[in-house]
Enzyme design. Structure first.
Site, PDB file in Angstrom:
ATOM      1  N   HIS A  86       0.803  -1.222   0.000  1.00 57.29           N
ATOM      2  CA  HIS A  86       0.000   0.000   0.000  1.00 57.29           C
ATOM      3  C   HIS A  86       0.840   1.277   0.000  1.00 57.29           C
ATOM      4  O   HIS A  86       0.311   2.372   0.176  1.00 57.29           O
ATOM      5  CB  HIS A  86      -0.944   0.005   1.203  1.00 57.29           C
ATOM      6  CG  HIS A  86      -2.216   0.760   0.967  1.00 57.29           C
ATOM      7  ND1 HIS A  86      -3.215   0.299   0.153  1.00 57.29           N
ATOM      8  CD2 HIS A  86      -2.659   1.958   1.422  1.00 57.29           C
ATOM      9  CE1 HIS A  86      -4.215   1.169   0.124  1.00 57.29           C
ATOM     10  NE2 HIS A  86      -3.905   2.183   0.895  1.00 57.29           N
ATOM     11  N   ASP A 159      -7.247   4.009   9.352  1.00 55.51           N
ATOM     12  CA  ASP A 159      -8.576   4.087   8.739  1.00 55.51           C
ATOM     13  C   ASP A 159      -8.848   2.888   7.836  1.00 55.51           C
ATOM     14  O   ASP A 159     -10.001   2.470   7.696  1.00 55.51           O
ATOM     15  CB  ASP A 159      -8.694   5.367   7.911  1.00 55.51           C
ATOM     16  CG  ASP A 159      -8.789   6.605   8.785  1.00 55.51           C
ATOM     17  OD1 ASP A 159      -9.335   6.504   9.897  1.00 55.51           O
ATOM     18  OD2 ASP A 159      -8.309   7.674   8.365  1.00 55.51           O
ATOM     19  N   GLU A 275     -11.942  12.969  13.404  1.00 59.59           N
ATOM     20  CA  GLU A 275     -11.269  13.307  12.151  1.00 59.59           C
ATOM     21  C   GLU A 275     -12.010  14.471  11.507  1.00 59.59           C
ATOM     22  O   GLU A 275     -13.140  14.794  11.875  1.00 59.59           O
ATOM     23  CB  GLU A 275     -11.212  12.118  11.183  1.00 59.59           C
ATOM     24  CG  GLU A 275     -10.232  11.036  11.587  1.00 59.59           C
ATOM     25  CD  GLU A 275      -9.942  10.036  10.472  1.00 59.59           C
ATOM     26  OE1 GLU A 275     -10.433  10.233   9.334  1.00 59.59           O
ATOM     27  OE2 GLU A 275      -9.229   9.051  10.750  1.00 59.59           O
TER      28      GLU A 275
END
Length: 516
Positions: A86, A159, A275
């Site tokens: 990622h 997340d 957030e």
């Protein structure tokens, strides 16, 4: 063999070296076209670097043997650990070297002589602190499901849960829980690490502490994490999830900073998650990260965005279970009392805990079905000091971003508390007590990413020109001077640890810290 070869010849020499290594590690070392292709790119789809081979380890011993072999030869080959791939700028690549596919360890039983469990979860209680021993190649989503079977869950999250434990701990691991519980690296008790010399070392704040603090946030430079002992807590059942909209940045920032000031780990009246993000003139108020707003509200929200250019979304969550459900609404009401959000633009959901934590997955599946997941992702993630966040809003968000008008992806913006970070670790954050994380999570077509990358460069140039002392998260620099500036006062310690644990500079060449 000690001669410096040009790249094509070096590739041949590496293959020769690796062919000798096969007798030690068997068929888990591959150089077939498909293995090379998969290891030559990442989530960013911007850079491509071919390794000479890919190791699919069946044991930690194989990783150690590979690194030791590289150390023994006169021209060592580079080695990079890869989790779920990622990274966005080639950080887990090993040009002409060997990529170690860490997720392969999930499929094999432990075989290290010390009996360390690398593919299961060893749940224990120590001094009233729950923890799990988790393999470095495990995905956080698997950690979640395994610990939930015992009524427990990790304290700190990212997340997106389809990342490996070793991958996030090599960076920091942040999300909306960081203001209260810190990043994931602040919630590790102990690790097993294979160093850049191939040594298997168990480390903690008390034992081999220099390696422990170096590896956490160390960008893979000192060792490969094969096990982490992570903090757990009793798992809640459900989540009260609220979003509020603002058109005034000062009010938005002030309210966020007020909310994160209540941040004690044991404070029952504190939020569990905070957030923030931006709504820019980009069509639907929802995006791939979250489908939160009801469709019936789209026209009102879009009108608001059209009028103001940018609308700021504050997102908070409070966890609860059968023991706390009678109090959660009152606690949330008291926390949100007096906030300056726009009247009539408060939205609430009540969802299962797992659904909340895994909220990004549905967006990924939607993009994959549309062929829009495996595309370029020229991301830019920054930490901005609180004292300059208004300047950043005016110069970057209302200046560069609105004027260029090419940002259609999620833009995150929310504060954290520096006291939740351990400065002995390699991760770097601004010096101020409160700082903001800002994430431009761009995706684009293969012929369009350059414009977004140019915007990223303009943002960095602007910050430098006006003296905003940002730090990059998931950093990428093309020169060692850039890395020196990034680490600042930590640079000498970082160099020292590299010389101690990976003196031949074998590990993680894709970071481009010590390798050209």
């Amino acid at each position: 063999m000690g001669e410096k070869f040009p790249t094509p010849t070096l590739l041949i020499v590496i293959f020769f070296i690796l062919s000798r290594l096969i007798s030690t590690i068997g068929y888990s070392l591959r150089d077939d076209p498909e293995s090379i292709r998969l290891a030559s790119s990442d989530y960013g789809h911007i850079l491509r670097e071919n390794p000479a081979a890919v190791l699919y380890p069946t044991s930690i011993d194989e990783i150690s043997s590979l690194i030791k072999f590289s150390n023994l030869i006169s021209t060592p080959f580079s080695i990079a650990a890869r989790g779920h791939g990622h990274s966005t700028m080639g950080q887990a690549m090993a040009p002409n070297g060997v990529v170690v596919d860490m997720m392969s360890l999930k499929n094999h039983l432990p075989s290290h002589a010390s009996g360390i469990i690398v593919n299961t979860f060893n749940l224990s209680v120590n001094n009233n602190n729950y923890y799990a021993d988790v393999g470095g190649g495990q995905l956080w989503i698997d950690v979640l499901h395994a610990t939930l079977e015992h009524g427990l869950a990790p304290v700190a999250w990212t997340d997106y849960l389809y990342l490996t434990v070793g991958g996030t701990l090599s960076n920091a691991g942040i999300s909306g829980s960081a203001f209260r519980f810190g990043p994931q690296i602040s919630n590790v008790y102990e690790m097993d690490v294979v160093t850049g010399q191939g040594d298997f070392v168990t480390c903690s704040p008390q034992n081999n502490s220099d390696l422990f603090f170096g590896v956490l946030g160390g960008l893979g430079q000192f060792g490969i994490i094969t096990r982490a002992r992570i903090a757990l807590e009793p798992a809640p059942k459900r989540v009260k999830w609220v979003r509020m909209l603002y058109n005034d940045f000062s009010a938005y920032a002030r309210d966020q900073e007020r909310l994160i000031s209540v941040n004690g780990r044991k404070q029952s009246n504190a939020l569990d998650y905070l957030e923030g993000s931006l709504l820019i003139n980009q069509g639907s108020p929802n995006n791939w990260r979250s489908s939160f707003f009801p469709q019936s509200t789209y026209s009102r929200i879009i009108s608001l965005v059209t009028k103001h250019g940018i609308i700021y979304s504050l997102e908070v969550a409070k966890y609860y279970d059968q023991h706390t459900e009678t109090a959660v609404d009152k606690e949330l009401e008291l926390l949100l009392k007096g906030l300056s959000f726009l009247p009539g633009f408060v939205f609430e959901k009540d969802v299962a805990y797992v659904e909340f934590l895994n909220r990004v997955k549905s967006g990924e599946e939607k993009l994959q079905s549309q062929g829009q997941w495996d595309v370029p992702h020229p991301w830019l993630n920054l930490f901005v000091p609180k004292s300059r966040i208004s300047d950043f809003d005016a110069g970057v968000l209302k200046g560069i971003v609105l004027k260029r008008n090419i940002t259609t992806a999620p833009v995150l913006l929310y504060p954290m508390n520096r006291t939740k970070w351990d400065d002995r670790m390699s991760a770097v954050v601004p010096k101020e007590e409160v700082f903001y994380t800002v994430g431009f999570l761009h995706s684009s077509g293969f012929d369009e990413w350059e414009a977004l990358e140019e915007q990223n460069k303009e943002i960095l140039k602007f910050c430098a020109s006006v003296g905003i002392e940002i730090k990059q998260y998931l950093p990428y620099y093309e020169t060692q001077q850039g890395w020196m500036n990034h680490f600042g006062s930590k640079w000498k310690t970082f160099q020292k640890r590299k010389a101690l644990f990976d003196p031949k500079k074998i590990l993680s060449p894709g970071q481009r810290i010590f390798n050209k």
